[in-house]
Design a protein around this motif. Structure first.
Motif, PDB file in Angstrom:
ATOM      1  N   GLY A  87       0.813  -1.201   0.000  1.00  0.00           N
ATOM      2  CA  GLY A  87       0.000   0.000   0.000  1.00  0.00           C
ATOM      3  C   GLY A  87       0.852   1.258   0.000  1.00  0.00           C
ATOM      4  N   ILE A  88       0.262   2.366   0.377  1.00  0.00           N
ATOM      5  CA  ILE A  88       0.952   3.643   0.354  1.00  0.00           C
ATOM      6  C   ILE A  88       2.062   3.647   1.406  1.00  0.00           C
ATOM      7  CG2 ILE A  88       0.674   6.126   0.728  1.00  0.00           C
ATOM      8  CD1 ILE A  88      -2.167   5.830  -0.322  1.00  0.00           C
ATOM      9  N   ASP A  89       1.781   3.079   2.542  1.00  0.00           N
ATOM     10  CA  ASP A  89       2.759   3.055   3.622  1.00  0.00           C
ATOM     11  C   ASP A  89       3.763   1.921   3.466  1.00  0.00           C
ATOM     12  OD1 ASP A  89       1.483   5.202   4.741  1.00  0.00           O
ATOM     13  OD2 ASP A  89       0.166   3.944   5.962  1.00  0.00           O
ATOM     14  N   GLY A  90       3.704   1.199   2.399  1.00  0.00           N
ATOM     15  CA  GLY A  90       4.624   0.060   2.199  1.00  0.00           C
ATOM     16  C   GLY A  90       3.885  -1.264   2.303  1.00  0.00           C
ATOM     17  N   THR A  91       4.650  -2.273   2.677  1.00  0.00           N
ATOM     18  CA  THR A  91       4.088  -3.630   2.768  1.00  0.00           C
ATOM     19  C   THR A  91       3.567  -3.847   4.178  1.00  0.00           C
ATOM     20  OG1 THR A  91       5.675  -4.435   1.148  1.00  0.00           O
ATOM     21  CG2 THR A  91       4.580  -6.068   2.506  1.00  0.00           C
ATOM     22  N   PHE A  92       2.391  -4.406   4.229  1.00  0.00           N
ATOM     23  CA  PHE A  92       1.795  -4.689   5.525  1.00  0.00           C
ATOM     24  C   PHE A  92       1.067  -6.014   5.446  1.00  0.00           C
ATOM     25  CE2 PHE A  92      -1.020  -2.065   3.059  1.00  0.00           C
ATOM     26  CZ  PHE A  92      -2.248  -2.694   3.152  1.00  0.00           C
ATOM     27  N   GLN A  93       0.782  -6.632   6.604  1.00  0.00           N
ATOM     28  CA  GLN A  93       0.086  -7.914   6.691  1.00  0.00           C
ATOM     29  C   GLN A  93      -1.361  -7.702   7.077  1.00  0.00           C
ATOM     30  OE1 GLN A  93       2.255 -10.235   9.549  1.00  0.00           O
ATOM     31  NE2 GLN A  93       3.583 -11.172   7.949  1.00  0.00           N
ATOM     32  N   ILE A  94      -2.161  -8.608   6.528  1.00  0.00           N
ATOM     33  CA  ILE A  94      -3.581  -8.643   6.884  1.00  0.00           C
ATOM     34  C   ILE A  94      -3.953 -10.101   7.067  1.00  0.00           C
ATOM     35  CG2 ILE A  94      -4.083  -6.503   5.628  1.00  0.00           C
ATOM     36  CD1 ILE A  94      -5.369  -8.220   3.465  1.00  0.00           C
ATOM     37  N   PRO A  95      -5.033 -10.416   7.758  1.00  0.00           N
ATOM     38  CA  PRO A  95      -5.478 -11.811   7.894  1.00  0.00           C
ATOM     39  C   PRO A  95      -5.677 -12.436   6.482  1.00  0.00           C
ATOM     40  CG  PRO A  95      -6.645 -10.462   9.459  1.00  0.00           C
ATOM     41  CD  PRO A  95      -5.878  -9.502   8.599  1.00  0.00           C
ATOM     42  N   ALA A  96      -5.367 -13.683   6.416  1.00  0.00           N
ATOM     43  CA  ALA A  96      -5.442 -14.377   5.124  1.00  0.00           C
ATOM     44  C   ALA A  96      -6.864 -14.444   4.609  1.00  0.00           C
ATOM     45  CB  ALA A  96      -4.859 -15.785   5.257  1.00  0.00           C
ATOM     46  N   SER A  97      -7.847 -14.302   5.513  1.00  0.00           N
ATOM     47  CA  SER A  97      -9.240 -14.419   5.075  1.00  0.00           C
ATOM     48  C   SER A  97      -9.750 -13.123   4.454  1.00  0.00           C
ATOM     49  CB  SER A  97     -10.118 -14.829   6.261  1.00  0.00           C
ATOM     50  OG  SER A  97     -10.035 -13.865   7.284  1.00  0.00           O
ATOM     51  N   GLN A  98      -8.978 -12.030   4.597  1.00  0.00           N
ATOM     52  CA  GLN A  98      -9.426 -10.749   4.069  1.00  0.00           C
ATOM     53  C   GLN A  98      -8.729 -10.425   2.759  1.00  0.00           C
ATOM     54  OE1 GLN A  98      -8.844  -7.713   7.052  1.00  0.00           O
ATOM     55  NE2 GLN A  98     -10.099  -8.774   8.598  1.00  0.00           N
ATOM     56  N   ARG A  99      -9.335  -9.404   2.086  1.00  0.00           N
ATOM     57  CA  ARG A  99      -8.747  -8.926   0.847  1.00  0.00           C
ATOM     58  C   ARG A  99      -7.939  -7.657   1.137  1.00  0.00           C
ATOM     59  NH1 ARG A  99     -13.589  -9.259  -3.671  1.00  0.00           N
ATOM     60  NH2 ARG A  99     -13.918 -11.535  -3.547  1.00  0.00           N
ATOM     61  N   CYS A 100      -6.946  -7.431   0.308  1.00  0.00           N
ATOM     62  CA  CYS A 100      -6.154  -6.202   0.473  1.00  0.00           C
ATOM     63  C   CYS A 100      -7.028  -4.988   0.207  1.00  0.00           C
ATOM     64  CB  CYS A 100      -4.968  -6.223  -0.495  1.00  0.00           C
ATOM     65  SG  CYS A 100      -3.737  -7.488  -0.095  1.00  0.00           S
ATOM     66  N   PRO A 101      -6.943  -3.931   1.044  1.00  0.00           N
ATOM     67  CA  PRO A 101      -7.802  -2.754   0.852  1.00  0.00           C
ATOM     68  C   PRO A 101      -7.441  -2.002  -0.424  1.00  0.00           C
ATOM     69  CG  PRO A 101      -6.182  -2.380   2.551  1.00  0.00           C
ATOM     70  CD  PRO A 101      -6.077  -3.813   2.205  1.00  0.00           C
ATOM     71  N   LEU A 102      -8.483  -1.485  -1.070  1.00  0.00           N
ATOM     72  CA  LEU A 102      -8.271  -0.775  -2.322  1.00  0.00           C
ATOM     73  C   LEU A 102      -7.619   0.590  -2.067  1.00  0.00           C
ATOM     74  CD1 LEU A 102     -11.650  -1.541  -4.123  1.00  0.00           C
ATOM     75  CD2 LEU A 102      -9.432  -2.629  -4.472  1.00  0.00           C
ATOM     76  N   SER A 103      -7.820   1.151  -0.866  1.00  0.00           N
ATOM     77  CA  SER A 103      -7.256   2.485  -0.571  1.00  0.00           C
ATOM     78  C   SER A 103      -5.751   2.451  -0.389  1.00  0.00           C
ATOM     79  CB  SER A 103      -7.899   3.069   0.699  1.00  0.00           C
ATOM     80  OG  SER A 103      -7.615   2.222   1.801  1.00  0.00           O
ATOM     81  N   GLY A 104      -5.209   1.280  -0.082  1.00  0.00           N
ATOM     82  CA  GLY A 104      -3.778   1.169   0.120  1.00  0.00           C
ATOM     83  C   GLY A 104      -3.332   1.429   1.537  1.00  0.00           C
ATOM     84  N   TYR A 105      -4.306   1.728   2.440  1.00  0.00           N
ATOM     85  CA  TYR A 105      -3.962   1.980   3.835  1.00  0.00           C
ATOM     86  C   TYR A 105      -4.349   0.781   4.678  1.00  0.00           C
ATOM     87  CZ  TYR A 105      -3.371   6.879   2.546  1.00  0.00           C
ATOM     88  OH  TYR A 105      -2.975   8.050   1.963  1.00  0.00           O
ATOM     89  N   ALA A 106      -3.510   0.530   5.660  1.00  0.00           N
ATOM     90  CA  ALA A 106      -3.866  -0.513   6.607  1.00  0.00           C
ATOM     91  C   ALA A 106      -4.881   0.056   7.578  1.00  0.00           C
ATOM     92  CB  ALA A 106      -2.633  -0.987   7.358  1.00  0.00           C
ATOM     93  N   HIS A 107      -6.028  -0.580   7.704  1.00  0.00           N
ATOM     94  CA  HIS A 107      -7.113   0.002   8.480  1.00  0.00           C
ATOM     95  C   HIS A 107      -7.483  -0.867   9.669  1.00  0.00           C
ATOM     96  CE1 HIS A 107      -8.778  -2.585   5.366  1.00  0.00           C
ATOM     97  NE2 HIS A 107      -9.687  -2.937   6.305  1.00  0.00           N
TER      98      HIS A 107
END
Length: 536
Positions: free
Chosen positions: A515-535
């Motif tokens: 994303g905008i802030d770089g690479t970040f992790q999210i739960p495998a069951s979720q999709r990467c956010p379209l905004s590019g921010y970790a929320h």
């Protein structure tokens, strides 16, 4: 003075006696013979008779005016040399004769003569170590000369068995004895060719217990008889040898000649004395009838062949009843005496005595009258031909040159052939046979049928062998060897450790997103956010 007159008269009479003999020799013309006898074989047991047989035949032929080229125990080069000399000497001859005694063989229907030094262990040796029969025929002079080939070479041959083992079975075949040679289809002018074997094609001849073979002994006795035509002499030889060997050996010949051939002197028969008309001779009737009938001699030959083949009292007595003074009368009486010495049943003795008494009382039978009965469907059915009998009838017609199919069905072609045979023999042309006509047809075709069947069998065997496809060689299967017993015991005492299972990577419950802030992790069951921010 009277003394000198007697001397001059004696010389004049001697010269008069010699003049006809000189004329007879001049009439015989230039005659050449090749005589070979091979006994001492290098790669086979020695034969007892061929060498002495050749010497006997050479002596007989020289006495009747032949220029004889002779050879005994010849190797390959020597046989070639004698054959070349014969070809040159007989080129302009009136009569050329080849006599061979020794080992011979047939392969694929062709005949080969074997020199004493021949070792036959490969198929190519047939071409390089033997003399082909075709070469003998090629050495004979052309028409109008007469060519004669006589082979006493039908013996049991160990060299043939050795060669047979080396021949490819899919394309070559050997058989005992010699193969038949058909000369009937050749163009004949005033000359021609005659082929004679010591026994039937495909059969084996015998050496006998004397210095000469039974065939050559009889041949030397009859071939040069004064006034006896060559084919008649060979018929006498056939009768004698058949009787001597109890039917085991039956000499064979095949000829296509344009004239009568005499090996001995051709002497004319003296004129018969004139008989008074008031005193006819009863015993002269058969001879008179035979002389007026052009087929008389041929009929006698056929009747004798049938009698010698059956070899029974009834057949010999039937021959003597019809031909009491025939050419084979003495031999028939001798055979009758031998048969009477054998044990027989009471019925046979009674019948024999009856027939003998009937023969003694009745006068000699006259020559048979020409067939006048017309054949019908009823007369032919009385013969009782089954399917095999019909096939035999068709093969006999085929053997003497008629066009038909040997299928056991007496159809249109067979009827036409029967009609043509009836017409050629002066019989009523009805295309149906009577029992007498059928018996006559069998007598007329016995020799031709033997030759035809031997030729058909040879051709069929050669075709059958050629049609066999060569088998493909199978690939060798891998050999599975058994494990040594010690190895099994060693492994049982020291078992191998079980292989460790491979470590499998544990699956993580997160995944990476960019994303905008770089690479970040999210739960495998979720999709990467379209905004590019970790929320979260």
């Amino acid at each position: 003075m009277r003394f000198w007159v007697a001397i001059v008269g004696f010389f004049l009479l001697t010269a008069a006696d010699l003049l006809p003999q000189h004329g007879a020799l001049a009439a015989q013309g230039n005659r050449v013979a090749l005589v070979i006898g091979n006994s001492k074989y290098v790669y086979a047991p020695a034969l007892p008779n061929p060498a002495s047989d050749a010497r006997l035949m050479a002596d007989v032929l020289r006495k009747v005016g032949f220029n004889v080229i002779e050879g005994v125990d010849l190797d390959y080069a020597e046989m070639r040399d004698r054959l070349n000399k014969f070809t040159e000497a007989s080129y302009d001859a009136d009569t050329a004769l080849i006599y061979y005694a020794g080992h011979g063989m047939q392969v694929n229907g062709k005949n080969y003569l074997i020199p004493v030094d021949a070792e036959l262990t490969a198929p190519a040796h047939l071409k390089t170590r033997t003399v082909q029969m075709d070469e003998l025929l090629a050495a004979l002079p052309p028409d109008p000369a007469v060519g004669i080939v006589i082979l006493d070479a039908c013996r049991d041959n160990p060299l043939a068995r050795t060669l047979a083992a080396s021949l490819p079975k899919s394309r070559s075949t050997t058989a005992p004895g010699l193969a038949p040679i058909d000369v009937s289809g050749s163009d004949v002018g005033t000359g021609g060719v005659l082929i004679a074997f010591a026994t039937d094609p495909g059969a084996v001849s015998y050496d006998g217990g004397g210095a000469n073979s039974p065939y050559t002994t009889s041949l030397a006795r009859h071939i040069a008889e004064p006034g006896v035509e060559l084919q008649s002499a060979l018929t006498r030889v056939r009768g004698e040898v058949t009787a001597e060997t109890n039917g085991k050996q039956r000499p064979w010949h095949n000829a296509s000649l344009g004239r009568e051939v005499f090996i001995g002197a051709q002497t004319a028969q003296p004129p018969a004395p004139v008989q008074p008309a008031a005193q006819p001779s009863a015993t002269a009737a058969p001879a008179e009838s035979a002389s007026t009938d052009g087929r008389g001699w041929e009929i006698e030959q056929r009747v004798w062949d049938e009698a010698s083949k059956r070899n029974t009292l009834a057949h010999y007595e039937a021959y003597l009843q019809q031909f009491p003074n025939g050419a084979f009368a003495d031999l028939a009486r001798l055979n009758i005496d031998q048969l009477k010495k054998q044990p027989a049943t009471v019925v046979a003795n009674v019948q024999s005595e009856t027939s003998r008494s009937a023969t003694a009382v009745q006068p000699p039978a006259a020559a048979p009258k020409p067939e006048t009965d017309a054949g019908t469907e009823l007369t032919e059915s009385a013969i009782g031909l089954d399917h095999q009998g019909k096939v035999d009838l068709q093969e006999r017609l085929l053997a003497i040159g008629y066009d038909l199919d040997a299928d056991g069905d007496l159809g249109l072609k067979t009827r036409r052939a029967i009609g043509q045979w009836q017409e050629a023999n002066g019989l009523p042309t009805t295309t149906f046979l009577t029992p007498k006509q059928y018996a006559r047809l069998k007598l007329d075709t016995d020799d031709a049928l033997t030759t035809y069947r031997a030729k058909q069998a040879s051709e069929a065997q050669a075709t059958r062998q050629e049609s066999v496809a060569p088998q493909r060689p199978q690939k060798p299967q891998p050999v599975v060897r058994a494990r040594p017993r010690r190895q099994d015991q060693r492994e049982a005492a020291n078992p191998r450790p079980a292989p460790k299972p491979k470590a499998t990577a544990r699956k993580s419950g997160f995944k990476y997103c960019t994303g905008i802030d770089g690479t970040f992790q999210i739960p495998a069951s979720q999709r990467c956010p379209l905004s590019g921010y970790a929320h979260y």
